[in-house]
Design a protein around this motif. Sequence first.
Motif, PDB file in Angstrom:
ATOM      1  N   THR A 167      52.240  39.697  45.602  1.00 10.23           N
ATOM      2  CA  THR A 167      50.991  38.837  45.998  1.00 10.23           C
ATOM      3  C   THR A 167      50.031  39.503  46.803  1.00 10.23           C
ATOM      4  O   THR A 167      49.417  38.856  47.317  1.00 10.23           O
ATOM      5  N   HIS A 168      49.902  40.696  46.062  1.00 10.43           N
ATOM      6  CA  HIS A 168      48.639  41.296  46.696  1.00 10.43           C
ATOM      7  C   HIS A 168      47.493  40.719  46.174  1.00 10.43           C
ATOM      8  O   HIS A 168      47.330  40.656  44.817  1.00 10.43           O
ATOM      9  N   GLY A 169      46.366  40.188  46.860  1.00  7.77           N
ATOM     10  CA  GLY A 169      45.372  39.705  46.772  1.00  7.77           C
ATOM     11  C   GLY A 169      45.053  38.462  46.453  1.00  7.77           C
ATOM     12  O   GLY A 169      44.198  37.820  45.830  1.00  7.77           O
ATOM     13  N   THR A 170      46.330  37.598  46.595  1.00  5.64           N
ATOM     14  CA  THR A 170      46.190  36.081  46.681  1.00  5.64           C
ATOM     15  C   THR A 170      45.260  35.370  47.311  1.00  5.64           C
ATOM     16  O   THR A 170      44.485  34.602  46.724  1.00  5.64           O
ATOM     17  N   GLY A 171      44.918  35.814  48.553  1.00  3.73           N
ATOM     18  CA  GLY A 171      43.679  35.373  49.292  1.00  3.73           C
ATOM     19  C   GLY A 171      42.699  35.376  48.568  1.00  3.73           C
ATOM     20  O   GLY A 171      41.675  34.630  48.578  1.00  3.73           O
ATOM     21  N   CYS A 172      42.336  36.591  48.134  1.00  2.43           N
ATOM     22  CA  CYS A 172      40.839  37.048  47.582  1.00  2.43           C
ATOM     23  C   CYS A 172      40.884  36.172  46.153  1.00  2.43           C
ATOM     24  O   CYS A 172      39.787  35.517  45.976  1.00  2.43           O
ATOM     25  N   THR A 173      41.796  36.102  45.343  1.00 10.91           N
ATOM     26  CA  THR A 173      41.823  35.403  44.473  1.00 10.91           C
ATOM     27  C   THR A 173      41.767  34.084  44.312  1.00 10.91           C
ATOM     28  O   THR A 173      40.938  33.222  43.596  1.00 10.91           O
ATOM     29  N   PHE A 174      42.422  33.309  45.145  1.00  7.20           N
ATOM     30  CA  PHE A 174      42.236  31.970  45.773  1.00  7.20           C
ATOM     31  C   PHE A 174      40.733  31.513  46.035  1.00  7.20           C
ATOM     32  O   PHE A 174      40.270  30.631  45.623  1.00  7.20           O
ATOM     33  N   ALA A 175      40.289  32.379  46.976  1.00  7.41           N
ATOM     34  CA  ALA A 175      38.742  32.087  47.450  1.00  7.41           C
ATOM     35  C   ALA A 175      37.893  32.195  46.388  1.00  7.41           C
ATOM     36  O   ALA A 175      36.867  31.423  46.235  1.00  7.41           O
ATOM     37  N   ALA A 176      38.195  33.436  45.504  1.00  9.07           N
ATOM     38  CA  ALA A 176      37.019  33.519  44.451  1.00  9.07           C
ATOM     39  C   ALA A 176      37.250  32.380  43.393  1.00  9.07           C
ATOM     40  O   ALA A 176      36.056  31.892  42.938  1.00  9.07           O
ATOM     41  N   ALA A 177      38.319  31.757  43.092  1.00  4.17           N
ATOM     42  CA  ALA A 177      38.454  30.559  42.409  1.00  4.17           C
ATOM     43  C   ALA A 177      37.914  29.419  43.006  1.00  4.17           C
ATOM     44  O   ALA A 177      37.139  28.458  42.071  1.00  4.17           O
TER      45      ALA A 177
END
Length: 274
Positions: free
Chosen positions: A213-223
């Motif tokens: 789950t590394h980077g889930t927050g970044c990826t979600f906000a980028a989407a």
Amino acid sequence: MTNQPKVARALTIAGSDSGGGAGIQADLKTFQELRVFGMSAITAVTAQNTLGVQGIYPLTVEAVGRQIDAIGEDLGADAVKTGMLFSSEIIVCVAEKLRRYRWQKVVVDPVMIAKGGAVLLLEESIRALKESLLPLAWVVTPNIPEAELLTGMKILGMEDRKEAARKLAAYGAKHVVMKGGHDPSGASVVVDLLFDGRDFYEFSSERRETRHTHGTGCTFAAAITAELARGRDIREALAAAKSFIQAAIEDSLELGHGHGPTNHWAYRDRAAKQ
Ligand SMILES: Nc1ncnc2c1ncn2[C@@H]1O[C@H](COP(=O)(O)OP(=O)(O)O)[C@@H](O)[C@H]1O
Ligand SMILES: Cc1ncc(COP(=O)(O)OP(=O)(O)O)c(N)n1
């Protein structure tokens, strides 16, 4: 000469993750997957992998400002995301540039502490984030520990989350998305809560038991940022971002020896198979 953009454009202002799972790297991969032209202004370089953060090297305020000017004065952006900003000085500079270029669709991911415990935002900068950046946010996307630090309140259940969302909206953020990955209840469903200043909406998915789950927050906000850049409204953007991150978590790449990255091409692979 017409200057009408033919493609959606998104700018990420964030830190570099050498491991490729979070930060600038996650943002650009996500923009690309969602057919949005990605641009970046790097705030800090981190030496990082799935085992943790081994070093943090912030750039000067001048270097950050110049990168943003390079985009603002030429290419332009339909939506902007902020991630790791590290210091009050960088936050104040970013806020000034957001105002200068009149960027409206601004997604503020209030990155503070990495999963392994590394400090990605100095504690004394939390106030600057609230006072300088939240008033410019179209959306702010805290996880539960970040919302606790921003509001000073303990968040246990859904009513606490709603109260915290109202507090964050009072700083001027037009929408608050309180992510549910850190929900202490242990529920089998992960609920991300949207507050638009009036109503609450829930976006739910099955919780996956995984260490990747590394980077889930970044990826979600980028989407979310990419979908806003493409002209979607906030609820459409969130629904798409939730599907994107769910696919990225479920079809993990099993990389590294610790908290591995998510799979940024899983959403596209699934669409191609339909
Ligand atoms: N175990 C999980 N299973 C499914 N979705 C998850 C899981 N963990 C996080 N998510 C989703 O990933 C996104 C990021 O959530 P969260 O973990 O709360 O933020 P952060 O990565 O910033 O700590 C949210 O959309 C959340 O619902
Ligand atoms: C350079 C950089 N930026 C942000 C983060 C935090 O990313 P996040 O999506 O919150 O994921 P975790 O670190 O919690 O896995 C980061 N690690 N590095």
